[in-house]
Scaffold this motif. Structure first.
Motif, PDB file in Angstrom:
ATOM      1  N   LEU A 260      -6.666   5.390   1.239  1.00  0.00           N
ATOM      2  CA  LEU A 260      -6.548   6.837   1.082  1.00  0.00           C
ATOM      3  C   LEU A 260      -6.794   7.506   2.432  1.00  0.00           C
ATOM      4  CD1 LEU A 260      -8.493   7.464  -2.254  1.00  0.00           C
ATOM      5  CD2 LEU A 260      -6.089   6.904  -1.924  1.00  0.00           C
ATOM      6  N   PRO A 261      -6.097   8.596   2.723  1.00  0.00           N
ATOM      7  CA  PRO A 261      -6.264   9.239   4.030  1.00  0.00           C
ATOM      8  C   PRO A 261      -7.690   9.702   4.282  1.00  0.00           C
ATOM      9  CG  PRO A 261      -4.931  10.611   2.560  1.00  0.00           C
ATOM     10  CD  PRO A 261      -5.067   9.275   1.915  1.00  0.00           C
ATOM     11  N   GLU A 262      -8.372  10.194   3.242  1.00  0.00           N
ATOM     12  CA  GLU A 262      -9.739  10.675   3.453  1.00  0.00           C
ATOM     13  C   GLU A 262     -10.690   9.542   3.815  1.00  0.00           C
ATOM     14  OE1 GLU A 262      -9.066  11.086  -1.133  1.00  0.00           O
ATOM     15  OE2 GLU A 262      -7.848  11.038   0.710  1.00  0.00           O
ATOM     16  N   ALA A 263     -10.401   8.326   3.329  1.00  0.00           N
ATOM     17  CA  ALA A 263     -11.231   7.174   3.687  1.00  0.00           C
ATOM     18  C   ALA A 263     -11.028   6.818   5.157  1.00  0.00           C
ATOM     19  CB  ALA A 263     -10.882   5.977   2.807  1.00  0.00           C
ATOM     20  N   LEU A 264      -9.771   6.825   5.611  1.00  0.00           N
ATOM     21  CA  LEU A 264      -9.499   6.485   7.007  1.00  0.00           C
ATOM     22  C   LEU A 264     -10.061   7.552   7.940  1.00  0.00           C
ATOM     23  CD1 LEU A 264      -8.272   4.320   8.767  1.00  0.00           C
ATOM     24  CD2 LEU A 264      -6.081   5.504   8.651  1.00  0.00           C
ATOM     25  N   ILE A 315     -11.688   6.086  -3.850  1.00  0.00           N
ATOM     26  CA  ILE A 315     -10.898   5.795  -5.055  1.00  0.00           C
ATOM     27  C   ILE A 315     -11.702   6.166  -6.305  1.00  0.00           C
ATOM     28  CG2 ILE A 315     -10.057   3.886  -6.493  1.00  0.00           C
ATOM     29  CD1 ILE A 315      -8.829   2.672  -3.978  1.00  0.00           C
ATOM     30  N   ARG A 316     -12.993   5.832  -6.294  1.00  0.00           N
ATOM     31  CA  ARG A 316     -13.838   6.192  -7.449  1.00  0.00           C
ATOM     32  C   ARG A 316     -13.965   7.705  -7.597  1.00  0.00           C
ATOM     33  NH1 ARG A 316     -16.977   2.036  -5.233  1.00  0.00           N
ATOM     34  NH2 ARG A 316     -18.475   3.520  -4.364  1.00  0.00           N
ATOM     35  N   THR A 357      -8.548  -0.882  -3.048  1.00  0.00           N
ATOM     36  CA  THR A 357      -7.355  -0.262  -2.477  1.00  0.00           C
ATOM     37  C   THR A 357      -6.391   0.083  -3.602  1.00  0.00           C
ATOM     38  OG1 THR A 357      -6.070  -2.298  -2.224  1.00  0.00           O
ATOM     39  CG2 THR A 357      -7.572  -1.727  -0.416  1.00  0.00           C
ATOM     40  N   LEU A 358      -5.387   0.868  -3.286  1.00  0.00           N
ATOM     41  CA  LEU A 358      -4.353   1.168  -4.275  1.00  0.00           C
ATOM     42  C   LEU A 358      -3.527  -0.068  -4.586  1.00  0.00           C
ATOM     43  CD1 LEU A 358      -3.113   4.676  -3.051  1.00  0.00           C
ATOM     44  CD2 LEU A 358      -4.747   4.160  -4.882  1.00  0.00           C
ATOM     45  N   VAL A 359      -3.462  -1.005  -3.658  1.00  0.00           N
ATOM     46  CA  VAL A 359      -2.785  -2.280  -3.923  1.00  0.00           C
ATOM     47  C   VAL A 359      -3.546  -3.049  -4.994  1.00  0.00           C
ATOM     48  CG1 VAL A 359      -2.237  -4.547  -2.932  1.00  0.00           C
ATOM     49  CG2 VAL A 359      -1.639  -2.457  -1.686  1.00  0.00           C
ATOM     50  N   ASP A 360      -4.883  -3.110  -4.850  1.00  0.00           N
ATOM     51  CA  ASP A 360      -5.710  -3.743  -5.896  1.00  0.00           C
ATOM     52  C   ASP A 360      -5.431  -3.097  -7.249  1.00  0.00           C
ATOM     53  OD1 ASP A 360      -6.963  -5.256  -3.965  1.00  0.00           O
ATOM     54  OD2 ASP A 360      -8.818  -4.099  -3.962  1.00  0.00           O
ATOM     55  N   MET A 361      -5.396  -1.777  -7.239  1.00  0.00           N
ATOM     56  CA  MET A 361      -5.227  -1.048  -8.493  1.00  0.00           C
ATOM     57  C   MET A 361      -3.851  -1.296  -9.093  1.00  0.00           C
ATOM     58  SD  MET A 361      -5.981   2.965  -9.239  1.00  0.00           S
ATOM     59  CE  MET A 361      -7.761   2.753  -9.294  1.00  0.00           C
ATOM     60  N   ALA A 362      -2.816  -1.286  -8.259  1.00  0.00           N
ATOM     61  CA  ALA A 362      -1.456  -1.523  -8.760  1.00  0.00           C
ATOM     62  C   ALA A 362      -1.344  -2.915  -9.364  1.00  0.00           C
ATOM     63  CB  ALA A 362      -0.445  -1.343  -7.633  1.00  0.00           C
TER      64      ALA A 362
END
Length: 481
Positions: A260-264, A315-316, A357-362
């Protein structure tokens, strides 16, 4: 903040469009953006595209996309140096007229011979000033050089590194304008910063050695100096300069890996800047608290695990409905069928505590998204065994009779079945989990059943029942229970 236009802070980010925006450049952009926002100033985006051989439209687009993804909005620009050649020419004429610059017709071959000779004699291989006093005018294959002072010192009062002195004798008469009419970096950057009113130049410390040359050009033009702040470099975990061998260095590669951009942004700002022991910052907090005084002088080490930890946190924190939108390209890549966003949001909420990550979630969403799950062979061999045929038959009958299909009702139904069969609940639950998800680890079983819904659950249980009957050598029933 009350201040005159003249006193307002103006920062800039000025990438060369010869590739994507990398982590180091993104941190530089972020520090400039935060400083301008903190001081109520302006943030300028400038594209330094005078390297015609290497600059590309694709790179420009990639840089702009990365800036937009990170949320680093600019107040002016993007300006392009190739559209400002008349401005540079005007300042070249001023330097020529004042005697601070001169034409040079030394060929590349001749310059190289003289450099090699200087090296052989133990001298510094810098330009020897051959054309300084020849009084040359413009002509083909001629460059314009800066007439640097041959003695004394140039001082840099760096806001991060402190005072630094450079011996002018170590500097040479750098080229300001190439024979093709293109300005060189050290000249163009000064003219841009003067004409754009830049007050603070915040950049990587690989530019420290350029700074005395630039200061001399400011002084030759009688222009006020900006404040310089050189940020220490970013190192890999082996404490060498961050590069591709340490993993992804492109900002957009992190987007594509599900960050996520806010994490980076949060991670990048902490590479060199701190505010007490605080690790997690909202964007508003960063703007309010950022200062150059809190930027350290030591190099920072890029830690992928720390970035993952931050990404999992964000993400949470995100609303499930927002994550559904961000997940769309990842779900499309996997070829999942389109599902109702409200259904996907409910599924997403079960995975938020366990996805980094969003990859994990997908990947974790697969059993929610597909029409028919694939069984992990080891899980099927262990849990979808013939001795579970009767429990599954009774479970299907139990679930078919339910009017409500929420977690509380489902849990009660499972407990009734457990007591009737005199089996521990886990002995039933884990085979059911494999039947519904294909794997042995998932969010809470009753939560999963509730989200999947009655129709999908019964369909998958019946399919698992057929699978177990085949394993037992018994033909599947002609009609489902």
């Amino acid at each position: 903040m009350e201040s005159s236009e003249r006193d307002r802070v103006v920062t800039r980010f000025a990438p060369s469009p010869t590739g994507t925006l990398h982590i180091g450049g993104a941190r530089t952009a972020l520090f400039n953006w935060l400083y301008a926002r903190n001081r109520g100033g302006r943030f300028i985006l400038r594209i330094e595209d005078t390297d015609l051989a290497r600059s590309t439209e694709e790179s420009i687009r990639a840089i702009l996309d990365a800036m937009e993804w990170l949320g680093l909005d600019w107040d002016e620009g993007p300006y392009y140096q190739t559209e400002r050649l008349d401005v540079y020419r005007e300042f070249i004429e001023r330097l020529l007229d004042s005697g601070h610059a001169y034409y040079c017709d030394c060929s590349a071959e001749d310059l190289e011979r003289r450099r090699q000779a200087a090296l052989a004699e133990g001298r510094k291989p810098k330009y020897d000033g051959r054309c300084r006093h020849r009084g040359l005018g413009p002509g083909p294959d001629r460059v314009v050089r800066f007439r640097a002072p041959e003695s004394g010192q140039t001082f840099l009062r760096d806001l991060i590194k402190g005072p630094i002195a450079f011996d002018n004798a170590e500097l040479d008469d750098l080229v300001l304008l190439r024979s093709d009419g293109m300005p060189t970096y050290n000249f163009a950057v000064v003219i841009d910063d003067i004409t754009m009113g830049v007050t603070h130049v915040i950049r990587g410390d690989d530019h420290v050695n350029n700074t005395p040359r630039q200061i001399l050009i400011y002084q030759a033009l009688g222009a006020p100096l900006p404040r310089f702040a050189h940020v220490p470099m970013i190192l890999g975990q082996d404490r060498t300069r961050l590069s591709k061998r340490h993993g992804a260095t492109s900002v957009m590669a992190y987007r594509d890996m599900g960050y996520l951009p806010e994490a980076l942004v949060n991670y990048l700002v902490r590479l060199g800047w701190s505010h007490g022991d605080q690790e997690i910052f909202t964007r508003e907090e960063l703007i309010r608290k950022f200062s150059l005084e809190s930027v350290g002088r030591s190099a920072s080490v890029f830690d992928p695990e720390k970035l993952l930890w931050l990404n999992a946190h964000y993400i949470r924190e995100r609303k499930a409905e927002e994550l559904v939108v961000l997940l769309e390209p990842f779900l499309a890549q996997r070829g999942y069928p389109k599902r109702d966003p409200a259904y996907v949001a409910r599924a997403v909420s079960t995975l938020q505590p366990r996805s980094r990550t969003l990859v994990d979630m997908a990947d974790g969403l697969k059993f929610f998204m597909v029409d028919e799950v694939d069984y992990d062979p080891a899980a099927a061999a262990k849990f979808l065994k013939p001795d579970m045929v009767e429990p599954f038959e009774q479970l299907i009958r139990e679930l078919e009779q339910l009017d409500a299909f929420d977690e509380k009702t489902l849990e009660a139904a499972f407990h009734r079945l457990s007591e009737r069969l005199q089996m521990k609940l886990g002995k039933i639950a884990q085979p059911v989990r494999v039947a519904l998800t294909g794997v042995t680890a998932s969010p809470g079983l009753f939560e999963v059943i509730d989200i999947l819904g009655k129709e999908r659950v019964l369909q998958r249980l019946r399919r698992a029942l057929d699978f177990m009957r085949r394993e037992d050598g018994v033909a599947p029933a002609m009609e489902h229970l």
